[in-house]
Design a protein around this motif. Structure first.
Motif, PDB file in Angstrom:
ATOM      1  N   THR A  11       0.755  -1.233  -0.024  1.00 29.78           N
ATOM      2  CA  THR A  11      -0.092  -0.058  -0.115  1.00 29.78           C
ATOM      3  C   THR A  11       0.966   1.388   0.010  1.00 29.78           C
ATOM      4  O   THR A  11       0.606   2.143  -0.801  1.00 29.78           O
ATOM      5  CB  THR A  11      -1.015  -0.078   1.390  1.00 29.78           C
ATOM      6  OG1 THR A  11      -1.772  -1.108   1.205  1.00 29.78           O
ATOM      7  CG2 THR A  11      -1.785   1.477   1.233  1.00 29.78           C
ATOM      8  N   THR A  14       2.944   1.585  -3.463  1.00 34.88           N
ATOM      9  CA  THR A  14       2.067   1.779  -4.716  1.00 34.88           C
ATOM     10  C   THR A  14       1.714   3.236  -4.545  1.00 34.88           C
ATOM     11  O   THR A  14       1.650   3.857  -5.654  1.00 34.88           O
ATOM     12  CB  THR A  14       1.102   0.837  -4.421  1.00 34.88           C
ATOM     13  OG1 THR A  14       1.239  -0.384  -4.671  1.00 34.88           O
ATOM     14  CG2 THR A  14       0.134   0.937  -5.726  1.00 34.88           C
ATOM     15  N   LYS A  15       1.014   3.662  -3.449  1.00 36.72           N
ATOM     16  CA  LYS A  15       0.575   5.134  -3.544  1.00 36.72           C
ATOM     17  C   LYS A  15       1.747   5.995  -3.529  1.00 36.72           C
ATOM     18  O   LYS A  15       1.556   7.145  -3.878  1.00 36.72           O
ATOM     19  CB  LYS A  15      -0.315   5.353  -1.937  1.00 36.72           C
ATOM     20  CG  LYS A  15      -1.427   4.663  -2.036  1.00 36.72           C
ATOM     21  CD  LYS A  15      -2.320   4.862  -2.896  1.00 36.72           C
ATOM     22  CE  LYS A  15      -3.016   6.141  -2.786  1.00 36.72           C
ATOM     23  NZ  LYS A  15      -4.117   6.362  -3.930  1.00 36.72           N
ATOM     24  N   THR A  18       2.587   6.942  -7.080  1.00 36.03           N
ATOM     25  CA  THR A  18       1.477   7.523  -7.951  1.00 36.03           C
ATOM     26  C   THR A  18       1.821   8.867  -8.474  1.00 36.03           C
ATOM     27  O   THR A  18       2.377   9.602  -7.614  1.00 36.03           O
ATOM     28  CB  THR A  18       0.213   7.281  -7.412  1.00 36.03           C
ATOM     29  OG1 THR A  18       0.372   7.856  -6.089  1.00 36.03           O
ATOM     30  CG2 THR A  18      -0.079   5.774  -7.120  1.00 36.03           C
ATOM     31  N   MET A 202      -8.314   9.145   1.343  1.00 35.09           N
ATOM     32  CA  MET A 202      -7.433   8.508   0.562  1.00 35.09           C
ATOM     33  C   MET A 202      -7.779   6.859   0.844  1.00 35.09           C
ATOM     34  O   MET A 202      -7.605   5.958  -0.238  1.00 35.09           O
ATOM     35  CB  MET A 202      -5.959   8.869   1.051  1.00 35.09           C
ATOM     36  CG  MET A 202      -5.127   8.287  -0.073  1.00 35.09           C
ATOM     37  SD  MET A 202      -3.313   8.751   0.403  1.00 35.09           S
ATOM     38  CE  MET A 202      -3.271  10.368   0.111  1.00 35.09           C
ATOM     39  N   THR A 205     -10.739   5.878  -0.906  1.00 34.70           N
ATOM     40  CA  THR A 205     -10.832   5.629  -2.348  1.00 34.70           C
ATOM     41  C   THR A 205      -9.946   4.382  -2.673  1.00 34.70           C
ATOM     42  O   THR A 205     -10.171   3.883  -3.746  1.00 34.70           O
ATOM     43  CB  THR A 205     -10.133   7.008  -2.709  1.00 34.70           C
ATOM     44  OG1 THR A 205     -10.682   8.103  -2.113  1.00 34.70           O
ATOM     45  CG2 THR A 205     -10.099   6.991  -4.267  1.00 34.70           C
ATOM     46  N   GLU A 206      -8.995   3.852  -1.814  1.00 36.50           N
ATOM     47  CA  GLU A 206      -8.087   3.050  -1.992  1.00 36.50           C
ATOM     48  C   GLU A 206      -8.805   1.838  -2.236  1.00 36.50           C
ATOM     49  O   GLU A 206      -8.509   0.942  -2.892  1.00 36.50           O
ATOM     50  CB  GLU A 206      -6.806   3.058  -1.095  1.00 36.50           C
ATOM     51  CG  GLU A 206      -5.949   1.671  -1.098  1.00 36.50           C
ATOM     52  CD  GLU A 206      -5.202   2.082  -2.389  1.00 36.50           C
ATOM     53  OE1 GLU A 206      -4.453   0.713  -2.448  1.00 36.50           O
ATOM     54  OE2 GLU A 206      -4.674   2.658  -3.021  1.00 36.50           O
ATOM     55  N   THR A 209     -10.970   1.491  -5.040  1.00 37.60           N
ATOM     56  CA  THR A 209     -10.322   1.312  -6.357  1.00 37.60           C
ATOM     57  C   THR A 209      -9.866  -0.124  -6.522  1.00 37.60           C
ATOM     58  O   THR A 209      -9.987  -0.566  -7.702  1.00 37.60           O
ATOM     59  CB  THR A 209      -8.783   2.219  -6.341  1.00 37.60           C
ATOM     60  OG1 THR A 209      -9.220   3.590  -6.052  1.00 37.60           O
ATOM     61  CG2 THR A 209      -8.012   2.079  -7.553  1.00 37.60           C
ATOM     62  N   GLU A 210      -9.519  -0.862  -5.291  1.00 38.27           N
ATOM     63  CA  GLU A 210      -9.029  -2.258  -5.439  1.00 38.27           C
ATOM     64  C   GLU A 210     -10.555  -3.070  -5.871  1.00 38.27           C
ATOM     65  O   GLU A 210     -10.226  -3.905  -6.698  1.00 38.27           O
ATOM     66  CB  GLU A 210      -8.596  -2.766  -4.189  1.00 38.27           C
ATOM     67  CG  GLU A 210      -7.180  -2.190  -4.064  1.00 38.27           C
ATOM     68  CD  GLU A 210      -6.580  -3.061  -3.196  1.00 38.27           C
ATOM     69  OE1 GLU A 210      -7.021  -3.886  -2.081  1.00 38.27           O
ATOM     70  OE2 GLU A 210      -5.278  -2.747  -2.774  1.00 38.27           O
ATOM     71  N   LYS A 232      -3.644  -1.439   5.131  1.00 38.48           N
ATOM     72  CA  LYS A 232      -4.089  -0.433   4.477  1.00 38.48           C
ATOM     73  C   LYS A 232      -4.256   0.865   5.179  1.00 38.48           C
ATOM     74  O   LYS A 232      -3.702   1.936   4.781  1.00 38.48           O
ATOM     75  CB  LYS A 232      -5.416  -0.533   3.592  1.00 38.48           C
ATOM     76  CG  LYS A 232      -5.475  -1.635   2.649  1.00 38.48           C
ATOM     77  CD  LYS A 232      -6.752  -1.319   1.697  1.00 38.48           C
ATOM     78  CE  LYS A 232      -6.337  -2.429   0.492  1.00 38.48           C
ATOM     79  NZ  LYS A 232      -5.347  -1.793  -0.314  1.00 38.48           N
ATOM     80  N   ILE A 236      -1.282   3.818   4.462  1.00 40.20           N
ATOM     81  CA  ILE A 236      -1.709   5.337   4.226  1.00 40.20           C
ATOM     82  C   ILE A 236      -1.116   6.111   5.219  1.00 40.20           C
ATOM     83  O   ILE A 236      -0.552   7.204   5.021  1.00 40.20           O
ATOM     84  CB  ILE A 236      -3.005   5.457   3.963  1.00 40.20           C
ATOM     85  CG1 ILE A 236      -3.754   4.503   3.018  1.00 40.20           C
ATOM     86  CG2 ILE A 236      -3.483   6.908   3.919  1.00 40.20           C
ATOM     87  CD1 ILE A 236      -3.247   4.876   1.895  1.00 40.20           C
TER      88      ILE A 236
END
Length: 418
Positions: A11, A14-15, A18, A202, A205-206, A209-210, A232, A236
């Protein structure tokens, strides 16, 4: 536990990579850098602008010099020139940008000065205010002279009254301590508000999104919902701390290296009057920030699991956002009256506790049991929400289609039982 850290690292990394995170960090960093260098930026543009010069038409033939002397007290940048032409000629000079504007000085019926200022635009409040202050002070000087008051008597008349405020309680804060506490509490409250509202969103939204990628079924079958959800949340959280650390470093560097007053005052904290803030206030600020983040991020993860489209995330988390806004508004009100009963009661409501109890801790000397009780209630709420949320999360992440109602919680719980 190994799976938990895999989720955390995945997590986070990946973020972190971005484009949205990198761009937002750069934009916020540039804004903070600009704010830290604001005085230098203002000075730069001031050099490019023409000097502010005001023409003075003195119809009395005796007010210009004392008016100029008073104006010099209020402003060094604003200059005035005596103008002997007519009002129509002065207007033409302003239109040709030879002058910023012109002021007509005259006497009223009481033989006291009055003025009329004319310019192409009167939006520059700084110029308007300084001209008015200078004229007001001149009027005061002439009026007191007319009634026979000596300058020393006028000085006594306008001398501020002595008014000392003393708290009788032994553990009460002094006025200076309250001012410092109010400043640091305001800064940290705003910090908590922005961080929680931004990073909790966030997380929601994560999760959403998954779900759109349809990989959630695979993840949830191999990892427990609690591990998935808190992995997660922690990922974050680390991402937010990374971004905040970068922004704070930029802000500190900008202020400490570009503002002369800070260089000469002994540091950033001392410049803003926070040098004597107790360490306990900073510690409590960190504690309530972490607990507030865990509370709202857990709720955000649960709500995010109920939607199948990213477009529905904001609608679903709107009630949570309103809770955060309400807590912040109550805290802003409490800065002026931290001992109000309303503030005391709301500080024990878990969704308000991170901001409002921190406000009370920073502004007041509270008994330890009040702080312990609020933290206990907050931790208990987080645990209860995590246990309940894990059940909703497990079923919610398997729900697809249009889901934007809180009635979907019941449906998610039914899926969990299957």
């Amino acid at each position: 536990m190994n799976k938990f850290w895999i989720i955390v690292s995945n997590t986070y990394m990946t973020k972190l990579k971005t484009k949205s995170f990198i761009i937002s960090t750069l934009i916020i960093g540039l804004i903070v850098f600009a704010l830290g260098n604001m005085q230098n930026i203002i000075d730069f543009f001031d050099k490019q602008d023409k000097a502010t010069t005001i023409a003075v038409i003195d119809e009395t033939a005796e007010l210009f010099e004392p008016f100029k002397a008073q104006l010099d007290v209020f402003s060094e940048e604003l200059t005035v020139e005596k103008y002997s032409g007519t009002e129509e000629e002065a207007t033409l000079k302003v239109e040709e940008e030879d002058y910023t504007g012109f002021i007509i000085l005259s006497y009223n019926e009481a033989n006291l000065p009055q003025g009329t200022f004319k310019a192409m635009s009167i939006t520059d409040n700084d110029v308007n205010t300084k001209l008015e202050q200078a004229l007001q002070q001149l009027k005061t000087t002439i009026a007191t002279s007319q009634i026979g008051l000596e300058p020393s008597q006028v000085e006594k008349l306008y001398e501020p009254v002595f008014f000392e405020k003393i708290a009788l309680a032994e553990d009460a804060k002094t006025e200076e301590e309250l001012m410092q506490a109010r400043g640091i509490v305001y800064v940290l409250l705003f910090f908590i508000y922005i961080s929680v509202i931004m990073y909790a969103s966030m997380i929601a939204t994560e999760v959403a999104t998954e779900k759109t990628s349809r990989v959630m079924e695979i993840i949830i079958s191999s990892v427990s919902p609690v591990t998935q959800m808190f992995g997660k949340i922690l990922g974050i959280a680390l991402l937010s701390l990374t971004q905040l650390a970068a922004i704070l470093a930029i802000g500190y560097f900008s202020l400490s290296s570009n503002v002369d007053n800070i260089k000469n005052s002994g540091g950033v904290l001392e410049f803003f009057g926070f040098a004597n803030i107790p360490a306990s206030t900073i510690i409590y600020g960190f504690v309530f920030f972490i607990l507030g983040y865990l509370l709202y991020s857990t709720l955000a993860a649960v709500l995010g699991s109920l939607v199948s489209r990213i477009e529905d995330v904001q609608q679903m988390i709107m009630p949570m956002t309103l809770l955060i806004v309400a807590a912040f508004m109550i805290a802003m009100f409490g800065l002026g009256v931290p001992e109000a009963s309303f503030i005391t009661v709301t500080s024990y409501i878990p969704f308000f506790t991170p901001m409002i109890m921190f406000l009370r801790v920073g502004m007041l000397n509270l008994p330890w049991w009040e702080i312990a009780l609020s933290i206990t209630l907050l931790v208990g709420t987080i645990v209860a929400l995590a246990l309940f949320g894990a059940k909703v999360y497990r079923g919610g992440v398997l729900m697809y289609g249009k889901s934007s109602s809180f009635k979907d919680i019941k449906k998610a719980l039914q899926l969990t039982k299957k």
